[in-house]
Design a protein around this motif. Sequence first.
Motif, PDB file in Angstrom:
ATOM      1  N   CYS A 135       0.808  -1.484   0.281  1.00 17.48           N
ATOM      2  CA  CYS A 135       0.246   0.226  -0.002  1.00 17.48           C
ATOM      3  C   CYS A 135       1.220   1.412  -0.034  1.00 17.48           C
ATOM      4  CB  CYS A 135      -0.566  -0.311   1.354  1.00 17.48           C
ATOM      5  SG  CYS A 135       0.040   0.498   2.815  1.00 17.48           S
ATOM      6  N   ALA A 136       0.120   2.340   0.152  1.00 21.63           N
ATOM      7  CA  ALA A 136       0.588   3.583  -0.231  1.00 21.63           C
ATOM      8  C   ALA A 136       0.323   4.225   1.446  1.00 21.63           C
ATOM      9  CB  ALA A 136       0.752   5.049  -1.312  1.00 21.63           C
ATOM     10  N   SER A 137       1.156   4.623   1.772  1.00 22.62           N
ATOM     11  CA  SER A 137       0.681   5.692   3.403  1.00 22.62           C
ATOM     12  C   SER A 137       0.830   6.782   3.786  1.00 22.62           C
ATOM     13  CB  SER A 137       0.678   4.281   4.432  1.00 22.62           C
ATOM     14  OG  SER A 137       0.386   4.579   5.679  1.00 22.62           O
ATOM     15  N   THR A 138       0.655   6.952   4.407  1.00 23.72           N
ATOM     16  CA  THR A 138       1.648   8.652   5.047  1.00 23.72           C
ATOM     17  C   THR A 138       2.210   7.878   6.604  1.00 23.72           C
ATOM     18  OG1 THR A 138      -0.533   9.510   6.423  1.00 23.72           O
ATOM     19  CG2 THR A 138       0.039   9.978   3.891  1.00 23.72           C
ATOM     20  N   GLY A 139       1.910   6.946   7.163  1.00 19.21           N
ATOM     21  CA  GLY A 139       1.959   6.193   7.926  1.00 19.21           C
ATOM     22  C   GLY A 139       1.324   5.245   9.109  1.00 19.21           C
ATOM     23  N   ASN A 140       0.293   5.671   8.899  1.00 19.97           N
ATOM     24  CA  ASN A 140      -0.917   4.825   9.598  1.00 19.97           C
ATOM     25  C   ASN A 140      -1.816   3.174   9.232  1.00 19.97           C
ATOM     26  OD1 ASN A 140      -1.022   5.655  11.836  1.00 19.97           O
ATOM     27  ND2 ASN A 140      -2.501   7.885  11.335  1.00 19.97           N
ATOM     28  N   ALA A 141      -1.457   3.705   7.929  1.00 23.26           N
ATOM     29  CA  ALA A 141      -1.276   2.150   6.673  1.00 23.26           C
ATOM     30  C   ALA A 141      -0.721   1.089   6.447  1.00 23.26           C
ATOM     31  CB  ALA A 141      -2.549   2.436   5.660  1.00 23.26           C
ATOM     32  N   ALA A 142       0.528   2.101   7.028  1.00 23.20           N
ATOM     33  CA  ALA A 142       1.688   1.473   6.415  1.00 23.20           C
ATOM     34  C   ALA A 142       2.195   0.101   7.951  1.00 23.20           C
ATOM     35  CB  ALA A 142       2.581   2.385   6.393  1.00 23.20           C
ATOM     36  N   ALA A 143       1.688   1.090   8.801  1.00 24.83           N
ATOM     37  CA  ALA A 143       1.398   0.482  10.422  1.00 24.83           C
ATOM     38  C   ALA A 143       0.421  -1.035  10.562  1.00 24.83           C
ATOM     39  CB  ALA A 143       1.899   0.975  11.145  1.00 24.83           C
ATOM     40  N   SER A 144      -0.288  -0.407  10.399  1.00 26.99           N
ATOM     41  CA  SER A 144      -1.915  -1.305  10.268  1.00 26.99           C
ATOM     42  C   SER A 144      -1.233  -2.464   9.127  1.00 26.99           C
ATOM     43  CB  SER A 144      -2.939  -0.660   9.929  1.00 26.99           C
ATOM     44  OG  SER A 144      -3.990  -1.542  10.049  1.00 26.99           O
ATOM     45  N   GLY A 167       8.009   8.105  13.655  1.00 29.38           N
ATOM     46  CA  GLY A 167       7.647   7.679  15.003  1.00 29.38           C
ATOM     47  C   GLY A 167       6.539   6.280  13.939  1.00 29.38           C
ATOM     48  N   LYS A 168       5.555   6.581  12.857  1.00 26.34           N
ATOM     49  CA  LYS A 168       5.156   6.290  12.335  1.00 26.34           C
ATOM     50  C   LYS A 168       5.659   5.344  11.212  1.00 26.34           C
ATOM     51  CE  LYS A 168       0.990   9.079  12.314  1.00 26.34           C
ATOM     52  NZ  LYS A 168       0.219   9.599  11.671  1.00 26.34           N
ATOM     53  N   VAL A 170       8.787   3.883  11.918  1.00 23.75           N
ATOM     54  CA  VAL A 170       9.378   2.827  12.825  1.00 23.75           C
ATOM     55  C   VAL A 170       8.443   1.544  12.710  1.00 23.75           C
ATOM     56  CG1 VAL A 170       9.952   2.097  15.312  1.00 23.75           C
ATOM     57  CG2 VAL A 170      10.973   3.931  13.566  1.00 23.75           C
ATOM     58  N   GLN A 171       7.443   1.848  13.404  1.00 22.04           N
ATOM     59  CA  GLN A 171       6.262   1.077  13.536  1.00 22.04           C
ATOM     60  C   GLN A 171       6.213  -0.063  12.050  1.00 22.04           C
ATOM     61  OE1 GLN A 171       2.028   1.841  14.568  1.00 22.04           O
ATOM     62  NE2 GLN A 171       1.826   0.255  15.171  1.00 22.04           N
ATOM     63  N   PRO A 172       5.473   0.702  11.376  1.00 18.75           N
ATOM     64  CA  PRO A 172       6.110  -0.983  10.367  1.00 18.75           C
ATOM     65  C   PRO A 172       7.267  -2.104  10.133  1.00 18.75           C
ATOM     66  CG  PRO A 172       6.489   0.949   9.372  1.00 18.75           C
ATOM     67  CD  PRO A 172       5.623   1.163  11.118  1.00 18.75           C
ATOM     68  N   ARG A 173       8.009  -1.316  10.367  1.00 26.84           N
ATOM     69  CA  ARG A 173      10.384  -2.040  10.450  1.00 26.84           C
ATOM     70  C   ARG A 173       9.871  -2.995  11.765  1.00 26.84           C
ATOM     71  NH1 ARG A 173      11.993   3.395  10.031  1.00 26.84           N
ATOM     72  NH2 ARG A 173      14.025   2.702  10.782  1.00 26.84           N
ATOM     73  N   VAL A 174       8.726  -2.524  12.788  1.00 25.51           N
ATOM     74  CA  VAL A 174       9.014  -3.413  13.435  1.00 25.51           C
ATOM     75  C   VAL A 174       8.344  -5.053  13.685  1.00 25.51           C
ATOM     76  CG1 VAL A 174       8.390  -3.717  16.318  1.00 25.51           C
ATOM     77  CG2 VAL A 174       9.322  -1.904  15.839  1.00 25.51           C
ATOM     78  N   TYR A 175       7.250  -4.760  12.760  1.00 24.87           N
ATOM     79  CA  TYR A 175       6.912  -5.627  12.367  1.00 24.87           C
ATOM     80  C   TYR A 175       7.403  -6.770  10.922  1.00 24.87           C
ATOM     81  CZ  TYR A 175       2.421  -3.232  14.670  1.00 24.87           C
ATOM     82  OH  TYR A 175       1.862  -2.641  15.606  1.00 24.87           O
ATOM     83  N   GLY A 176       8.222  -6.171  11.030  1.00 27.13           N
ATOM     84  CA  GLY A 176       9.149  -6.220   9.327  1.00 27.13           C
ATOM     85  C   GLY A 176       8.690  -6.033   8.249  1.00 27.13           C
ATOM     86  N   ALA A 177       8.460  -5.256   8.235  1.00 27.64           N
ATOM     87  CA  ALA A 177       7.871  -5.076   6.918  1.00 27.64           C
ATOM     88  C   ALA A 177       8.867  -4.177   6.159  1.00 27.64           C
ATOM     89  CB  ALA A 177       6.515  -3.597   7.146  1.00 27.64           C
ATOM     90  N   ASP A 178       9.194  -4.135   4.854  1.00 26.77           N
ATOM     91  CA  ASP A 178      10.383  -3.505   3.315  1.00 26.77           C
ATOM     92  C   ASP A 178       9.068  -2.090   3.412  1.00 26.77           C
ATOM     93  OD1 ASP A 178      11.221  -5.676   3.565  1.00 26.77           O
ATOM     94  OD2 ASP A 178      11.082  -5.449   1.607  1.00 26.77           O
ATOM     95  N   VAL A 179       9.874  -0.986   4.319  1.00 29.82           N
ATOM     96  CA  VAL A 179       9.842   0.292   3.854  1.00 29.82           C
ATOM     97  C   VAL A 179      10.348   1.830   3.068  1.00 29.82           C
ATOM     98  CG1 VAL A 179       8.500   2.719   5.223  1.00 29.82           C
ATOM     99  CG2 VAL A 179       8.693   0.116   6.200  1.00 29.82           C
ATOM    100  N   LEU A 180       9.230   1.526   1.845  1.00 28.46           N
ATOM    101  CA  LEU A 180      10.700   2.660   0.613  1.00 28.46           C
ATOM    102  C   LEU A 180       9.890   3.592   1.034  1.00 28.46           C
ATOM    103  CD1 LEU A 180       9.709  -0.431  -1.524  1.00 28.46           C
ATOM    104  CD2 LEU A 180      11.783   0.116  -0.005  1.00 28.46           C
ATOM    105  N   GLY A 377      -7.073   7.591  15.703  1.00 25.71           N
ATOM    106  CA  GLY A 377      -5.315   7.600  15.798  1.00 25.71           C
ATOM    107  C   GLY A 377      -4.815   8.323  17.111  1.00 25.71           C
ATOM    108  N   PHE A 378      -4.544   7.182  17.834  1.00 24.90           N
ATOM    109  CA  PHE A 378      -3.594   7.371  18.363  1.00 24.90           C
ATOM    110  C   PHE A 378      -2.640   8.116  19.149  1.00 24.90           C
ATOM    111  CE2 PHE A 378      -1.201   5.771  22.512  1.00 24.90           C
ATOM    112  CZ  PHE A 378      -1.237   5.895  23.564  1.00 24.90           C
ATOM    113  N   GLY A 379      -2.358   9.192  20.163  1.00 23.75           N
ATOM    114  CA  GLY A 379      -1.146  10.546  20.055  1.00 23.75           C
ATOM    115  C   GLY A 379       0.197  10.026  19.360  1.00 23.75           C
ATOM    116  N   LEU A 380       0.628   8.972  20.349  1.00 20.87           N
ATOM    117  CA  LEU A 380       1.773   8.696  20.231  1.00 20.87           C
ATOM    118  C   LEU A 380       2.142   8.506  18.632  1.00 20.87           C
ATOM    119  CD1 LEU A 380       2.209   6.072  22.983  1.00 20.87           C
ATOM    120  CD2 LEU A 380       3.809   8.549  23.071  1.00 20.87           C
ATOM    121  N   LYS A 381       1.540   8.297  18.095  1.00 23.13           N
ATOM    122  CA  LYS A 381       1.281   8.067  16.272  1.00 23.13           C
ATOM    123  C   LYS A 381       2.444   9.531  16.087  1.00 23.13           C
ATOM    124  CE  LYS A 381      -0.402   4.430  14.892  1.00 23.13           C
ATOM    125  NZ  LYS A 381      -0.206   3.194  13.812  1.00 23.13           N
ATOM    126  N   ASP A 382       2.109  10.667  16.482  1.00 21.71           N
ATOM    127  CA  ASP A 382       3.193  11.552  15.873  1.00 21.71           C
ATOM    128  C   ASP A 382       2.876  12.723  17.230  1.00 21.71           C
ATOM    129  OD1 ASP A 382       4.211  13.783  14.287  1.00 21.71           O
ATOM    130  OD2 ASP A 382       2.212  14.398  13.367  1.00 21.71           O
TER     131      ASP A 382
END
Length: 431
Positions: A135-144, A167-168, A170-180, A377-382
Amino acid sequence: MTLDHVETLECTRCGATFDPERVVYTCPNHEGVAGILEVVYDYDVVDDRFDAALDGDIPNQWKYRAFLPVDTDAEPVTLDEGGTDLLDAPRLGDELGVDLRVKNDGLNPTGCFKDRATSIAATKARFGGQDVVTCASTGNAAASLAGYAARAGLDCRIFVPAAAPEGKLVQPRVYGADVLAVDGSYDEAYDLSLEVTDAYGWYNRNAAINPFQIEGKRTVGHELAEQTSDEIPDWVVFSMGDGCTIAGCWKGLREFAELGYVDDTPKLLGVQPEGASAIHDAFHGAEDHETVAETLADAVAVGRPRNTVKACRALAGSGGTAVTVTDEAILDAETLLGRTEGIYAEPSGAAPVAGIQAARAQGIIDPDESVVAVVTGFGLKDTQGAKQAVGDVTEVAPSLDDVAALYGTGDDGAAGGDGGSDGSSLTGRGA
């Protein structure tokens, strides 16, 4: 295997229909992604299968499985998304001059509303034999998507604008995704994700084009209909980016009313930042309603919304409307929500509060009308966005004298000196 409760996928522009068992994103009769598809159901089948008690007990969104466009043999990919509480918000309501409740969807598993849609994407991708999701994302969909891909055992490759909050990312990389990180805007990252989908055949979760994603988001409408059945609000308020969320909510609300599960539907208020106002502009009749998004509310920083048609239909169908708010108003709303109700929202999640303020000032929402604000969305996202609103911490020496200089030395421990009892006067006093 059966998907017999789904009749077809129908183009929102020309009415062409497509097989819901195939992976089809948009109608090919229109240039680009203009031909957004709508999932059409056989509600006789849905109604017959839905036998859950509407008693307010919602363990997760899969309570509404009969409404979801997944095969009856598919095992859900779930982290217990949905089922978020509807909270009374009397202190904030007093500040805004309305009878207020808050649906805090920032408490979903990855910290955002998008988990409702992603659970459907991951379920359909795994059941359909896909190996890679994107997907494309500004952060939330990426992490999800990254979190649910990990849950499903799928590879995940995500495209984000390089300016997305760290911060947004880091989360998907912890889940093991490739973030481009794409050297460009969200819209450019989005366009690249579509090219990749065509080239490699990866399953695309983008809610703006994947017709099944709104169907997961509409469970918030089902939940709100059930949770407010005894006291239907006058308004439900959402922030808007691509338009998918508010369109999905309206579909869920409308379904429950048309099936006779509840008596009525609320009006919808859509809120957009002034710097990313395309849906608002289109709803109010602007001919040129696309722009370059410029707002600190990154989760709704969309210059070219793909679901403008569905969003505008939802606003009109509900008898509602749309307003815009400044970034400054969004930051003020974020801290107001926090200090009155203890709810920490990212800027886009707090935008509905700013929207209620604007609607009250414009006479759209009347005094003491009942309102539900949906925090997405939760505040610790940004945290960087919030820091702009609250300033730095106040530094003190390890000495009671420094504390006394702030609060006084009264025997009863009450605040004194130059500090307020809520600590608000300390904002920005750090070194």
